[in-house]
Each structure stands twice: as C-alpha cells, then as structure tokens.
Design an enzyme around this catalytic site. Structure first.
Site, PDB file in Angstrom:
ATOM      1  N   HIS A  68       0.831  -1.209   0.000  1.00 41.93           N
ATOM      2  CA  HIS A  68       0.000   0.000   0.000  1.00 41.93           C
ATOM      3  C   HIS A  68       0.861   1.253   0.000  1.00 41.93           C
ATOM      4  CE1 HIS A  68       0.181   1.411   4.282  1.00 41.93           C
ATOM      5  NE2 HIS A  68       0.328   0.140   4.579  1.00 41.93           N
ATOM      6  N   ASP A 154       6.315   2.616   7.282  1.00 37.41           N
ATOM      7  CA  ASP A 154       5.028   1.968   7.008  1.00 37.41           C
ATOM      8  C   ASP A 154       4.228   2.927   6.122  1.00 37.41           C
ATOM      9  OD1 ASP A 154       2.535   0.789   7.050  1.00 37.41           O
ATOM     10  OD2 ASP A 154       2.187   1.085   9.189  1.00 37.41           O
ATOM     11  N   GLU A 181      -4.482   2.425   5.201  1.00 38.54           N
ATOM     12  CA  GLU A 181      -4.409   2.958   6.569  1.00 38.54           C
ATOM     13  C   GLU A 181      -5.763   3.433   7.091  1.00 38.54           C
ATOM     14  OE1 GLU A 181      -2.049   2.548   8.476  1.00 38.54           O
ATOM     15  OE2 GLU A 181      -0.149   2.544   7.408  1.00 38.54           O
ATOM     16  N   ASP A 207       4.316  -5.273   3.799  1.00 33.47           N
ATOM     17  CA  ASP A 207       3.955  -4.207   4.728  1.00 33.47           C
ATOM     18  C   ASP A 207       4.882  -4.319   5.938  1.00 33.47           C
ATOM     19  OD1 ASP A 207       2.579  -2.123   5.924  1.00 33.47           O
ATOM     20  OD2 ASP A 207       0.598  -3.009   5.609  1.00 33.47           O
ATOM     21  N   HIS A 285       3.642   4.220  13.714  1.00 33.46           N
ATOM     22  CA  HIS A 285       2.704   5.303  13.416  1.00 33.46           C
ATOM     23  C   HIS A 285       3.095   6.616  14.094  1.00 33.46           C
ATOM     24  CE1 HIS A 285      -0.971   2.869  11.782  1.00 33.46           C
ATOM     25  NE2 HIS A 285       0.144   2.632  11.117  1.00 33.46           N
TER      26      HIS A 285
END
Length: 310
Positions: A68, A154, A181, A207, A285
């Site tokens: 992604h 990420d 996400e 990922d 994150h």
C-alpha cells in the site's frame, strides 16, 4: 549494503489515505525510467478504472505482492481542529506539514486533553489552513550503520521492497494499493482484476509490522501466522517451509490485532490465499518509525525467493 536513497525520497512524498496521487505519479515515473534495466519488462496497468493504484504484470504470474502506498495523517476540520487519517500516534509537538491554496506550510500538533470530553487535536500556526487540507508528519530521515528511522517506513518500505523485487522478477504481479491505513477499499477491485485476468490467487502482503515482546530487531523478517485476520494455515505452512529452505533469517508473528491488505483480500469474493511478511519496526505510526537494516535485507531476500518458488 543497499543504497536507501530511493526510500529516503519516498518517505518525503505526501500521500495520506485518499490523496495518493503524488505517490502514484512518482512510482509511474520511476518504473518508466528504470524498467529497461529489469530482467523482464512488465505490463503496466493504471489510470482510469484503477484510481491511484498500479498493477505490474511480469511473465506468467502465479503470485501477487500487495504494497500500500498511502500513509496516516490528519485532516483540517473547522477552525484549527484536526481529525485523524488512519491511526497516527498523537503527541504534543509532533511536526506536521502540508499544502493548501496559500502554499506549503509546516506546523505542530497540539493535543487538547479534557477529563470530561474526548481528546481533540489542533495545529499551531499563525494563519488558518484551508478546511479539508490533509497533513502528514514532517520527514526527518536518520540513518546509521544498523538502523533507519523516519516517518512512513510503514509503508514506503513495503513499496521499496516491491521495487527491489521487480528488478529480477520473471513471473508475478505487483499491486500498489491505496486506502489501507483508513479502512482499505482498493484491494477488492485489484484482486478481482488479477484473478479474473490471470487466475492469480496467491498473495504476499509487503507491509511493516511491530516490534513486540515476541518480534525483535535484527532477528529477520516477520512471517505473520495471524493478526486480526487469520490466513489459511496450509498456505502459511508452505511459506514457512520455503523460508526455512531458503536459509534467510525470519521470525514468526502471532498477534490478535492489526490488519492489512490481506484482510481486504480475505473479505473479497475471490479465493485468495495471503500472508503478511514484513520487517518489524519500533515507534509505530509516529514520525520516528525505526527498522533494522538486516531485517530489511531479509525482507527483500525472502520476497525474491518466495516469488520464484511459490
């Protein structure tokens, strides 16, 4: 050791969920410029009907890599209020950036905690940012002999890994997906396309996962037996057998939370097998996501091996 200049460039590209266009353009330009040096010239599928996604088809594919391209971030609500895109960690003073009708800006996150109300988030800037503008973490690349640390490892690292695999890939599909996400949404039509056109029904999810009490830095790439989704055991067992055969360092992950493009594939009406395989990172994150270079090398090597043998 690999040159990470491409990865460094990619973590600086603004592409929160729903606004992946800049990343898509970058990838298409990179592919067009570099594909002549790849072992096999892929067919490229993008544009109308694919939104901001890209599919690369190499030879006669059996297996697809999904990576992604989007990131977490924030959206300007009303006044100075921000709302989350995906699940960013929120710490007072985190540096943010974006662009609106008045141009590029840099700002800071303000966390407003009140015992009687839900936590709210604002930005600190001497002007008002246009309503609906999305913000991302301000890039701050740090690299030493062992680690890379930056926002958006990420999943820029998952995308970078797929591009490394593309250099020598003879038979396979690479899907660059969007929205992961923030609840997903593109994997369904990507899976439909590759299943109906080439009968591809095996997937690897490129990922990045978490450093935990069971998954550590410098112990190899993580093969996920399960997270919030449970892939089919017979498929994961095949991957584990090939990983052992390869001699590449890996570790086994078992979690009850977290998810990926694999969950979206499993929810599709197509009989996909999937497995999440990724290097572990600390400070998930946040602007300070940290990955060990040996785990990155193991991730690339295992993907190359699996795409040949699955």
């Amino acid at each position: 050791m690999k040159d990470f200049s491409l990865l460094k460039e990619m973590v600086g590209i603004h592409a929160p969920s729903g606004n992946e266009g800049a990343m898509t353009k970058f990838l298409l330009d990179y592919i067009e410029k570099n594909k002549k040096n790849w072992k096999v010239q892929p067919e490229i599928f993008s544009g109308d009907g694919f939104q901001d996604c890209i599919i690369l088809k190499f030879g006669n594919p059996r297996t697809a890599i999904f990576a992604h391209t989007d990131s977490i971030g924030f959206t300007v609500k009303y006044g100075k209020e921000l709302i989350k895109v995906g699940g960013p960690v929120t710490e007072d003073g985190f540096k943010l950036c974006g662009t609106d009708s008045k141009g590029y800006f840099e700002t800071e996150l303000v966390v407003l905690e009140n015992e009687d109300e839900p936590t709210k988030y604002e930005y600190l800037l001497d002007r008002e940012i246009d309503r609906g503008t999305d913000l991302s973490f301000l890039p701050n690349w740090r690299e030493d002999e062992r680690f890379i640390q930056s926002c958006y490892m990420d999943n820029r690292l998952g995308v970078w890994t797929a591009l490394q695999v593309a250099e020598t890939l003879e038979n396979g599909v690479i899907c660059f997906s969007t929205y992961e996400e923030h609840r997903g949404g593109s994997v369904g039509f990507l899976g439909k396309y590759i299943y109906e056109n080439w009968s591809v029904k095996q997937a690897l999810i490129s990922d990045i996962t978490w450093v935990t009490e069971g998954i550590l830095h410098d112990k190899g790439v993580a093969i996920s037996i399960r997270d919030s989704g449970i892939p089919r055991k017979s498929y994961v067992d095949r991957i584990r057998s090939l990983a052992k055969e390869s001699g590449i360092a890996y570790q086994l992950e078992v979690e009850s939370a977290g998810g990926s493009d694999g969950n979206q594939l499993q929810a599709s009406p197509y009989p996909f097998d999937w497995c999440f395989i990724g290097a572990p990172e600390d400070h998930v994150h946040t602007p300070n996501e940290k990955v060990h270079k040996n785990d990155i090398a193991a991730m690339v090597d295992l993907y190359v091996y699996l795409m040949k043998h699955l």
